[in-house]
Design a protein around this motif. Structure first.
Motif, short mmCIF file in Angstrom:
data_model
loop_
_atom_site.label_atom_id
_atom_site.label_comp_id
_atom_site.label_asym_id
_atom_site.label_seq_id
_atom_site.Cartn_x
_atom_site.Cartn_y
_atom_site.Cartn_z
N HIS B 177 -2.25 4.88 12.52
CA HIS B 177 -2.34 5.19 11.09
C HIS B 177 -1.47 4.32 10.20
O HIS B 177 -1.94 3.75 9.22
N ASP B 178 -0.20 4.24 10.59
CA ASP B 178 0.75 3.47 9.76
C ASP B 178 0.31 2.02 9.66
O ASP B 178 0.30 1.44 8.57
N THR B 179 -0.04 1.47 10.83
CA THR B 179 -0.44 0.06 10.85
C THR B 179 -1.72 -0.13 10.04
O THR B 179 -1.87 -1.11 9.30
N ALA B 180 -2.65 0.81 10.19
CA ALA B 180 -3.90 0.72 9.44
C ALA B 180 -3.62 0.66 7.94
O ALA B 180 -4.19 -0.16 7.22
N TYR B 181 -2.70 1.53 7.47
CA TYR B 181 -2.35 1.52 6.04
C TYR B 181 -1.75 0.19 5.63
O TYR B 181 -2.04 -0.33 4.55
N LYS B 182 -0.92 -0.34 6.53
CA LYS B 182 -0.28 -1.62 6.19
C LYS B 182 -1.33 -2.72 6.05
O LYS B 182 -1.25 -3.57 5.17
N VAL B 183 -2.30 -2.72 6.98
CA VAL B 183 -3.33 -3.76 6.94
C VAL B 183 -4.18 -3.61 5.68
O VAL B 183 -4.45 -4.60 4.98
#
Lengths: 416, 228
Positions: B177-183
């Protein structure tokens, strides 16, 4: 980047497969180059032996002489007048290095206990040695290799090894030669054995030698006639051009019936080894074809695997807009590198092996001869093999590369 | 002027003797600089629509123009050239070239798709490495990166040639989730800075919330309430 770098990196990605493919090509190149070098050195050694100690590069006879050479006829000699013309013609050709005028004839040889037939060459020793520089290596005097630069003295004879052994003759022994001359009268003379000639394969490989003047005296020949002219050229490569010149020049020497008086033969018209040399060339061709097959199959296999395994990657490249010709170029370059790597390593290892064989030459028996082969490799041969292997590698990559360049990006991206 | 315009677009696949309609009567307009999400269940036609917009495929019927070019008139080679000039791609599985470094992956379209000079390439790659915050990882290979890092590199690669449009097929599906938001944040930031239009498909409702326009697709049709 550069398609070259990307292709190289792709090959390192599947290091084991790349090594196996390159290894297969290396083995193929090594096998072909070693075969070519060993068979080539055998061929050139045998040809050298035949031309340098027996036949010369070219021979001139009266028309029809060669057809009946086994009978050593004396009625087909070249008369002094024709001989003068021939000499004048040969002097005009700069590639002619030396000429030996021979009188070949058959005689009976006796050691006073046994008698056998012998074919003899009456020669001018100096001219024969100049024309046949390898002949002296075949002479054995008292069991040792002859060191003298003189072939045969007057009153002496060089006997072929087989007859000397059969009649238990050695250097210094006296023999009787009995010959029939052209008129049918028989004459006999004694001669001293000056040495023994080691046998080599081919016609004339078991002939004896004596001085031309002794031969004429034995045959009671009044005129300075010969029946064979052996010609040595500066290089064997000059053979075709000299042959053409002689054919033209001697074609003009006609008999009263308007037929040519003389005939010219190359060494390969006279020696059965020419057929063996052709067989070796044929084998050589088959071995090369096998190499081409190995390279084609090995590279095509590995490149098809590469395309199959990298389907998604190719799809990505195509989706990003990489022109199909660049994708084609990438896979062709991978094939090119495989071929290039295989041929370079193969050539390098072949050179190493040939270098090692110069220290440990190959010994083997051919007929009654003991041969020592020292293989060598010519740079044109190495270049030829490398070019063919590399070209085949690129050709073998063509189909897989074409397939990669034509892939539909959507279908390629769906591959797992 | 609209960047993408579809009018009555249909896409039908022939499966043996059966014709399967993947997209039916698609009508849409996407303006330059938009940040658009395409959502819908599996098999609804999201990827097919993205493939058509991305010039990877051509509609069976209807008219689809991208950057004022009717893509149905282009052949295979022209489509490839068009993609290379105007469209960037981000894939669900990142699809980085494994033998190339981060910097080389970003540089790839500048060399293999367009012919940039060495100096221009170096400058552009450095800019993008800074933009995605991976300047210190330029020499790493993809297998040395985390999923989020790989997708950031993929975004940088998609933007390398300064395309007008970047298409991303489920770019966050393989990320936490966190990484997805960052991308997604990175994509949005790039849109803000460069004005590039981003169109991406997703399943994730939270990610959908980041989009400024949502196209909801079901059974090959864009739902009327979502279409604009």
């Amino acid at each position: 980047m550069k398609i070259l770098r990307l292709a190289f990196l792709n090959l390192t990605r599947y290091a084991r497969r790349t090594l196996l493919t390159v290894g297969l090509i290396v083995l193929g190149v090594l096998a072909v180059l070693m075969f070519v070098s060993v068979s080539g050195s055998f061929k050139s050694m045998m040809i050298g032996q035949i031309t340098d100690s027996m036949l010369g590069h070219l021979q001139v006879h009266r028309k029809g002489y060669v057809a009946s050479i086994d009978n050593s006829p004396l009625n087909m000699n070249i008369k002094p007048q024709a001989l003068a013309k021939i000499e004048a013609t040969l002097e005009q050709i700069p590639q002619v290095q030396a000429v030996s005028y021979r009188l070949k004839f058959g005689a009976m040889l006796s050691n006073f206990e046994e008698t056998t037939s012998i074919r003899l060459n009456g020669v001018d020793p100096q001219a024969e040695l100049a024309s046949m520089p390898g002949l002296v290596e075949r002479i054995v005097v008292n069991g040792d290799q002859a060191k003298s630069t003189l072939l045969v003295d007057k009153g002496k004879i060089l006997l072929p090894e087989l007859l000397a052994r059969g009649l238990k003759l050695k250097t210094g022994d006296t023999v009787v030669l009995v010959a029939t001359n052209i008129d049918g009268s028989v004459n006999g003379q004694t001669f001293e054995v000056q040495g023994v000639l080691q046998a080599i394969s081919g016609p004339g490989g078991r002939d004896g030698y004596m001085h031309l003047e002794d031969a004429r005296a034995l045959l009671r020949m009044a005129n300075a006639e010969v029946n064979e002219i052996a010609i040595r050229l500066d290089h064997i490569d000059s053979l075709p051009s000299v042959r053409r010149q002689l054919d033209v020049a001697f074609g003009q020497m006609l008999n009263p019936q308007g037929q040519p008086v003389l005939e010219v033969h190359q060494w390969d018209d006279l020696s059965p080894f020419a057929n063996i040399a052709n067989m070796i060339d044929l084998l050589d061709l088959f071995i090369r074809l096998m190499l081409v097959g190995i390279v084609l199959i090995a590279i095509m296999n590995v490149m098809m695997m590469a395309v199959y395994e990298r389907m998604r990657e190719i799809g990505t490249m195509a989706a990003l807009g990489t022109p199909p010709r660049r994708i084609l170029g990438l896979f062709l370059t991978e094939g090119l590198l495989l071929g290039l790597l295989g041929s370079v390593i193969g050539v390098f290892l072949s050179l190493l092996l040939v270098f090692a064989l110069s220290f440990w030459p190959i010994h083997f028996e051919f007929g009654r001869q003991s041969l020592v082969l020292v293989p060598s490799l010519h740079w044109t041969e190495m270049l030829w093999i490398s070019l063919v292997v590399t070209a085949m590698a690129v050709m073998a990559s063509l189909q897989p590369a074409w397939k990669a360049s034509r892939l539909n990006p959507i279908q390629a991206l769906r591959q797992v | 002027m609209s960047l993408i315009k579809a009018k009555g677009v249909q896409k039908t696949y022939q499966m043996g003797e059966v014709a399967v309609a993947a997209l039916r009567d698609i009508n849409l307009t996407i303006q330059p600089g938009s940040f658009v999400a395409i959502v819908g269940p599996s098999g609804s036609g999201k990827s097919t629509l993205l493939n058509l917009i991305g010039c990877l495929d051509k509609p069976t019927q209807g008219q689809l123009s991208v950057l004022d070019t009717d893509i149905s008139t282009l052949n295979r080679h022209q489509l490839a050239t068009f993609r290379g000039q105007h469209i960037g791609f981000v894939f669900q599985d990142f699809n980085l070239i494994p033998v190339l470094t981060v910097a080389e992956n970003i540089e790839y379209p500048l060399v293999m798709v367009q012919d940039w000079s060495v100096a221009d390439r170096q400058t552009r790659v450095a800019e993008l490495l800074d933009a995605i915050g991976m300047a210190d990882q330029a020499h790493k290979r993809p297998d040395q990166l985390s999923g989020g890092q790989k997708q950031r590199v993929a975004v940088a690669r998609a933007l390398a040639t300064r395309p007008k449009l970047v298409l991303a097929d489920e770019p966050t599906a393989n990320l936490d989730h966190d990484t997805a938001y960052k991308v997604i944040g990175l994509m949005k930031k790039m849109r803000d800075e460069l004005g590039t239009t981003f169109v991406f498909s997703t399943h994730d409702p939270k990610i959908v919330g980041e989009a400024e326009k949502v196209l909801e697709i079901e059974d090959g049709k864009i739902k009327p309430e979502a279409a604009q």
